[in-house]
Scaffold this motif. Structure first.
Motif, mmCIF file in Angstrom:
data_model
loop_
_atom_site.group_PDB
_atom_site.id
_atom_site.type_symbol
_atom_site.label_atom_id
_atom_site.label_comp_id
_atom_site.label_asym_id
_atom_site.label_seq_id
_atom_site.Cartn_x
_atom_site.Cartn_y
_atom_site.Cartn_z
ATOM 1 N N UNK A 72 1.092 -0.784 0.030
ATOM 2 C CA UNK A 72 -0.041 -0.248 -0.084
ATOM 3 C C UNK A 72 0.911 1.688 -0.431
ATOM 4 N N UNK A 73 1.875 1.003 0.342
ATOM 5 C CA UNK A 73 2.822 2.161 0.780
ATOM 6 C C UNK A 73 3.125 2.916 -0.369
ATOM 7 N N UNK A 74 4.287 1.391 -1.310
ATOM 8 C CA UNK A 74 4.641 2.294 -2.387
ATOM 9 C C UNK A 74 3.458 2.046 -3.408
ATOM 10 N N UNK A 75 2.255 1.622 -3.152
ATOM 11 C CA UNK A 75 1.124 2.340 -4.527
ATOM 12 C C UNK A 75 0.804 3.790 -3.790
ATOM 13 N N UNK A 76 1.083 4.143 -2.990
ATOM 14 C CA UNK A 76 0.785 5.362 -2.864
ATOM 15 C C UNK A 76 1.730 6.383 -2.257
ATOM 16 N N UNK A 77 3.278 6.268 -3.047
ATOM 17 C CA UNK A 77 3.732 6.596 -3.292
ATOM 18 C C UNK A 77 4.185 6.933 -4.891
ATOM 19 N N UNK A 78 3.280 5.988 -5.653
ATOM 20 C CA UNK A 78 2.538 5.669 -7.642
ATOM 21 C C UNK A 78 1.357 7.072 -7.405
ATOM 22 N N UNK A 79 0.961 7.420 -6.201
ATOM 23 C CA UNK A 79 -0.543 7.819 -6.325
ATOM 24 C C UNK A 79 -1.743 7.071 -6.635
ATOM 25 N N UNK A 80 -1.210 6.048 -5.971
ATOM 26 C CA UNK A 80 -2.212 4.997 -6.378
ATOM 27 C C UNK A 80 -3.209 4.749 -4.857
#
Length: 645
Positions: A72-80
């Motif tokens: 989830x954290x990595x997706x958030x870094x990509x704006x997802x």
């Protein structure tokens, strides 16, 4: 949200191929250290960025809550945002909360935090010696059955069909299983395995519930797919229905959890179930040096499954070290010496790991590190926190004798210490070894402190193993616990037959999975890799070392000789009178200490003593197998025996 082209930046060709394969079915065969999490994160982000699926219609399944958070954290870094990332258990419980009462009309039972309370009294009623079986072993056997969707009524038939060996006789285990299920039902509780099993049952019996969950989730990603078990696969199939929007990610080389019911067959059979699937191999390794990968790739031909040859993206590093040591004490001294040297040269303590097959092997390193002031952390339970020592320490709070040695002997006997035992599971091997070690420590304490009492012994134990610090220091952990981790330096000691692969006279671990375990250990290392093994009696080095070409395979004549009855130890003629007297001394000392004879000295060491005939402490210290602790403990008894020759 990042633009689609930005999401693909920095990916290698294979990772990019996987990321742009936005429609299933897709299988990503991700070798160790090849950027698996990066790849699946980018693929999910690319699915959303290209409008293939809305974020809230994607379910990503991981095997740990930590992995779900990281995704989830990595997706958030990509704006997802909005993608649901959960473990199988968490996803199942969430869905049960939404659908169970609505469709069945029944209240959803509460979840048991642990099986132990329900199992404890059932275990206490078992006949000796089985009542001393660790409760975690009994719980693990119940989980083994449930993960295969085997109810207690079919347990005995399934055990017989599979040739499975339970931790206690099958009839007794069936009784524990039945008692556990009945008590759980009376308490209106469910356990973690029930979460998934009940979800499968819900979707099978209530098609409307299945339709609702399929309407919510349109695409699935499953991480660590080589570790799914039958009940998890059944739940995944219930989610999918007749659809094929599935991406699975895994490495069959790292299948190490079959004892829980996990099977790589779902990953290996993916191309047959989905003939039109996109198959992508990730082989560029971002973790390890070429030298470390040369060892890992040397084992690959023996691992079967999907062929993967790891290629390093890192510069050259030092060659791995393979070392045979004279005895276990010498091996511990070698490992600890190299740990200190690496630290002095700049490697942080926390970036060093010592891996072992069974927890019992941590004790020697715990004590040595504590004695040398080296900080350490035990990931699987430090010596004093493991079941055997913990139960003994509890008994010592109300000792039946103030004499430490008598109190410890009484306490260890009360929890099932058996020096003649040959357990068939690793946890019981560890427990028996820990109890034996406590008896040795008590004997040493009384010899050094004639007026010491139980309280003094407990205080010394706390001091002797006091250097462990939470979250920092050298890592001590099993191969299984090391999965998913990486370190600058990794030590793999005690690479012996019967240890890796693990086996006892009663049972043997699957050698194929044990080889995978060894592979996992090797691929945890970034730069420094140490393989070592002590010369221990007639035990041979691990056959996996032969497969790597590190040690030569026994010649046919040697194998034939090994099958014959053992002759006298090396260095003696017909045993010899001095050797016989030393063995008699060892027998009496072992009986007095309440420990197995080999804990005192192996035959090989006694043979060396008989051959060399040391005259003083310095001479005796030069005998392989006589470390500083044993020198101090036994020299004054051995030297007079030798002098009388």
């Amino acid at each position: 949200m990042s633009a689609p082209i930005e999401i693909l930046e920095g990916l290698n060709d294979a990772q990019r191929e996987a990321a742009v394969a936005v429609r299933g079915p897709v299988a990503i065969l991700a070798g160790a250290g090849t950027g698996k999490t990066t790849t699946i994160t980018r693929r999910i982000a690319y699915q959303v960025a290209t409008g293939t699926f809305p974020a809230e219609r994607i379910l990503a399944v991981t095997f740990t809550e930590k992995a779900a958070r990281e995704l989830k954290e990595r997706l958030a870094e990509l704006g997802v945002t909005g993608v649901e990332a959960r473990t199988f258990h968490a996803a199942a419980l969430s869905q049960l909360g939404r659908f169970w009462e609505r469709h069945t009309g029944e209240r959803l039972p509460d979840v048991l935090p642990s099986k132990a309370p329900l199992i404890a009294s059932l275990a206490n009623s078992l006949p000796p010696p089985h009542r001393f079986m660790p409760r975690s072993e009994l719980a693990g056997e119940i989980e083994w059955a449930k993960n295969r969707m085997v109810p207690w009524r079919r347990y005995l038939a399934e055990v017989e069909r599979l040739g499975h060996t339970p931790p206690i006789p099958a009839e007794l285990m069936a009784g524990v299983f039945e008692g556990y299920e009945r008590r759980k039902e009376l308490a209106h509780k469910i356990d973690f395995e029930d979460m998934i099993g009940m979800s499968v049952l819900l979707y099978q019996e209530y098609p409307e519930a299945a339709s609702q969950v399929r309407a919510k989730y349109h695409a699935f990603t499953v991480d660590e797919y080589q570790d799914v078990n039958p009940v998890q696969q059944a739940l995944l199939e219930a989610w999918l229905g007749h659809r094929s929007e599935l991406c699975v990610v895994g490495d069959d080389y790292q299948t190490i959890y079959s004892f829980t019911g996990a099977s790589p067959e779902y990953l290996l059979g993916f191309p047959q179930r989905y003939p039109a699937a996109t198959i992508v191999r990730l082989e560029e390794n971002y973790r390890s040096t070429p030298q470390v990968l040369a060892v890992a790739n040397g084992l690959s031909p023996q691992l079967g499954g999907f062929e993967k040859l790891l290629r390093s993206t890192k510069p050259d590093g030092p060659n791995p070290t393979g070392r045979a040591l004279p005895d276990p004490d010498a091996e511990v001294a070698f490992v600890v010496g190299e740990v200190r040297r690496l630290h002095d040269e700049g490697t942080p303590w926390e970036e060093i790991a010592i891996l072992y097959r069974i927890n019992a092997r941590s004790e020697a390193y715990e004590e040595t590190f504590a004695g040398e002031g080296i900080p350490y952390q035990v990931r699987d339970g430090a010596f004093l926190r493991r079941p055997g020592p913990r139960s003994v320490l509890a008994a010592l709070r109300r000792p039946e004798s103030i004499d430490a040695q008598v109190a410890v002997e009484t306490a260890t006997n009360s929890v099932g210490y058996d020096p003649s035992a040959d357990p068939d599971d690793a946890e019981e091997v560890t427990r028996q070894a820990d109890l034996a070690r406590l008896r040795v420590l008590a004997t040493e304490y009384v010899a050094a402190h004639p007026d010491g009492d139980v309280a003094g012994f407990v205080a010394e134990l706390s001091s002797r193993f006091s250097t462990e610090q939470s979250g920092r220091g050298v890592n001590l952990l099993t191969y299984h616990r090391a999965k998913g981790l990486e370190f600058d330096a990794v030590f793999l000691p005690r690479l012996l037959d019967k240890e890796l692969p693990f086996r006892s006279q009663k049972s043997s671990a699957d050698p194929e999975e044990e080889r995978h375990l060894f592979y996992v250990g090797i691929t945890r290392a970034r730069t420094h890799l140490y393989l070592s093994w002590p010369r221990e009696g007639r035990t041979e080095p691990s056959p996996f070392l032969q497969e790597l070409g590190i040690v030569a395979a026994p010649a046919p004549a040697a194998r034939e000789k090994a099958r014959r009855p053992a002759g006298p130890p090396v260095g003696t003629v017909g045993g010899g009178p001095l050797f016989d007297r030393l063995r008699e001394w060892r027998r009496r000392r072992a009986a007095a200490d309440g420990v197995p004879a080999y804990v005192i000295f192996h035959d090989k060491t006694l043979a060396e003593i008989a051959d060399r005939k040391p005259t003083d402490w310095a001479d005796l210290a030069g005998v392989p197998g006589v470390g500083p602790a044993k020198l101090e403990r036994y020299a004054d008894e051995i030297l007079p025996i030798v002098a009388s020759e």
